[in-house]
Design a protein around this motif. Structure first.
Motif, mmCIF file in Angstrom:
data_model
loop_
_atom_site.group_PDB
_atom_site.id
_atom_site.type_symbol
_atom_site.label_atom_id
_atom_site.label_comp_id
_atom_site.label_asym_id
_atom_site.label_seq_id
_atom_site.Cartn_x
_atom_site.Cartn_y
_atom_site.Cartn_z
ATOM 1 N N ALA A 126 10.759 2.812 7.462
ATOM 2 C CA ALA A 126 10.548 4.099 8.138
ATOM 3 C C ALA A 126 9.234 4.736 7.680
ATOM 4 C CB ALA A 126 11.717 5.042 7.882
ATOM 5 N N ARG A 127 8.937 4.652 6.370
ATOM 6 C CA ARG A 127 7.661 5.188 5.874
ATOM 7 C C ARG A 127 6.486 4.418 6.471
ATOM 8 N NH1 ARG A 127 10.566 5.422 1.065
ATOM 9 N NH2 ARG A 127 9.593 3.513 0.299
ATOM 10 N N GLY A 128 6.645 3.091 6.591
ATOM 11 C CA GLY A 128 5.589 2.278 7.186
ATOM 12 C C GLY A 128 5.353 2.625 8.647
ATOM 13 N N GLU A 129 6.430 2.786 9.397
ATOM 14 C CA GLU A 129 6.300 3.162 10.811
ATOM 15 C C GLU A 129 5.640 4.530 10.950
ATOM 16 O OE1 GLU A 129 10.240 2.834 12.456
ATOM 17 O OE2 GLU A 129 9.987 0.699 12.879
ATOM 18 N N SER A 130 6.009 5.446 10.060
ATOM 19 C CA SER A 130 5.417 6.782 10.088
ATOM 20 C C SER A 130 3.921 6.712 9.799
ATOM 21 C CB SER A 130 6.119 7.680 9.067
ATOM 22 O OG SER A 130 5.512 8.937 9.014
ATOM 23 N N ALA A 131 3.542 5.881 8.832
ATOM 24 C CA ALA A 131 2.124 5.725 8.497
ATOM 25 C C ALA A 131 1.354 5.164 9.679
ATOM 26 C CB ALA A 131 1.966 4.816 7.279
ATOM 27 N N ILE A 132 1.939 4.195 10.378
ATOM 28 C CA ILE A 132 1.283 3.613 11.549
ATOM 29 C C ILE A 132 1.086 4.666 12.624
ATOM 30 C CG2 ILE A 132 1.589 1.988 13.472
ATOM 31 C CD1 ILE A 132 2.971 0.109 11.401
ATOM 32 N N LYS A 133 2.124 5.454 12.885
ATOM 33 C CA LYS A 133 2.033 6.505 13.914
ATOM 34 C C LYS A 133 0.975 7.549 13.563
ATOM 35 C CE LYS A 133 6.743 6.091 15.621
ATOM 36 N NZ LYS A 133 8.081 6.700 15.674
ATOM 37 N N GLY A 136 -1.700 6.890 11.947
ATOM 38 C CA GLY A 136 -2.999 6.235 11.870
ATOM 39 C C GLY A 136 -3.442 5.909 10.459
ATOM 40 N N ARG A 137 -2.535 5.951 9.528
ATOM 41 C CA ARG A 137 -2.868 5.636 8.131
ATOM 42 C C ARG A 137 -2.704 4.132 7.908
ATOM 43 N NH1 ARG A 137 0.691 7.803 4.472
ATOM 44 N NH2 ARG A 137 2.268 8.189 6.049
ATOM 45 N N VAL A 138 -3.633 3.359 8.472
ATOM 46 C CA VAL A 138 -3.573 1.904 8.369
ATOM 47 C C VAL A 138 -4.935 1.370 7.925
ATOM 48 C CG1 VAL A 138 -1.754 1.630 10.100
ATOM 49 C CG2 VAL A 138 -4.133 1.629 10.821
ATOM 50 N N VAL A 139 -4.908 0.185 7.333
ATOM 51 C CA VAL A 139 -6.147 -0.501 6.943
ATOM 52 C C VAL A 139 -6.027 -1.952 7.387
ATOM 53 C CG1 VAL A 139 -6.626 1.008 4.960
ATOM 54 C CG2 VAL A 139 -5.268 -1.055 4.637
ATOM 55 N N SER A 140 -7.147 -2.621 7.466
ATOM 56 C CA SER A 140 -7.136 -4.033 7.841
ATOM 57 C C SER A 140 -6.556 -4.851 6.687
ATOM 58 C CB SER A 140 -8.558 -4.507 8.153
ATOM 59 O OG SER A 140 -9.314 -4.541 6.958
ATOM 60 N N GLN A 141 -6.192 -6.085 6.995
ATOM 61 C CA GLN A 141 -5.651 -6.970 5.963
ATOM 62 C C GLN A 141 -6.704 -7.195 4.873
ATOM 63 O OE1 GLN A 141 -4.462 -10.855 7.283
ATOM 64 N NE2 GLN A 141 -3.512 -11.367 5.338
ATOM 65 N N LYS A 142 -7.937 -7.345 5.292
ATOM 66 C CA LYS A 142 -9.029 -7.577 4.343
ATOM 67 C C LYS A 142 -9.158 -6.393 3.387
ATOM 68 C CE LYS A 142 -13.921 -8.791 4.221
ATOM 69 N NZ LYS A 142 -15.123 -9.088 5.010
ATOM 70 N N GLU A 143 -9.115 -5.185 3.926
ATOM 71 C CA GLU A 143 -9.214 -3.983 3.089
ATOM 72 C C GLU A 143 -8.000 -3.860 2.158
ATOM 73 O OE1 GLU A 143 -9.489 -1.207 6.332
ATOM 74 O OE2 GLU A 143 -11.602 -0.849 5.969
ATOM 75 N N ALA A 144 -6.848 -4.203 2.681
ATOM 76 C CA ALA A 144 -5.623 -4.125 1.874
ATOM 77 C C ALA A 144 -5.688 -5.102 0.709
ATOM 78 C CB ALA A 144 -4.400 -4.393 2.735
ATOM 79 N N LYS A 145 -6.113 -6.330 0.981
ATOM 80 C CA LYS A 145 -6.237 -7.338 -0.085
ATOM 81 C C LYS A 145 -7.221 -6.871 -1.153
ATOM 82 C CE LYS A 145 -4.975 -11.707 2.083
ATOM 83 N NZ LYS A 145 -5.456 -13.034 2.462
#
Length: 85
Positions: free
Chosen positions: A59-66, A68-77
């Motif tokens: 639920a926290r992940g879905e909320s973050a996506i909604k 716009g609090r997302v980063v690319s896989q490269k940035e996350a790594k």
């Protein structure tokens, strides 16, 4: 689901708990004819707790996506490199 009176629980606690641990079936405890509590075995409680933690994380992940609090896989790594090494 099994239903027990609170007075039965007081009188036969050891027997009721042994049965609960063998069958893993929740027991509804009633007092004055009304639901008062549920009795569940430790293993079931731990499984429920783990599932709830997972659902809360999703639920926290879905909320973050909604939001716009997302980063690319490269940035996350890159930002998590110290934990992934």
């Amino acid at each position: 689901m099994k239903i027990e009176l609170v007075t039965n629980l007081k009188r036969r606690a050891t027997e009721i708990i042994r049965d609960l641990n063998e069958k893993h079936e929740p027991i509804l405890i009633t007092e004055h004819g009304k639901p008062a509590a549920y009795l569940i075995d430790v293993q079931s409680f731990q499984e429920i707790t783990k599932k709830n933690e997972l659902l809360e994380g999703l639920a926290r992940g879905e909320s973050a996506i909604k939001q716009g609090r997302v980063v690319s896989q490269k940035e996350a790594k890159k930002s998590m490199k110290k934990w992934l090494a």
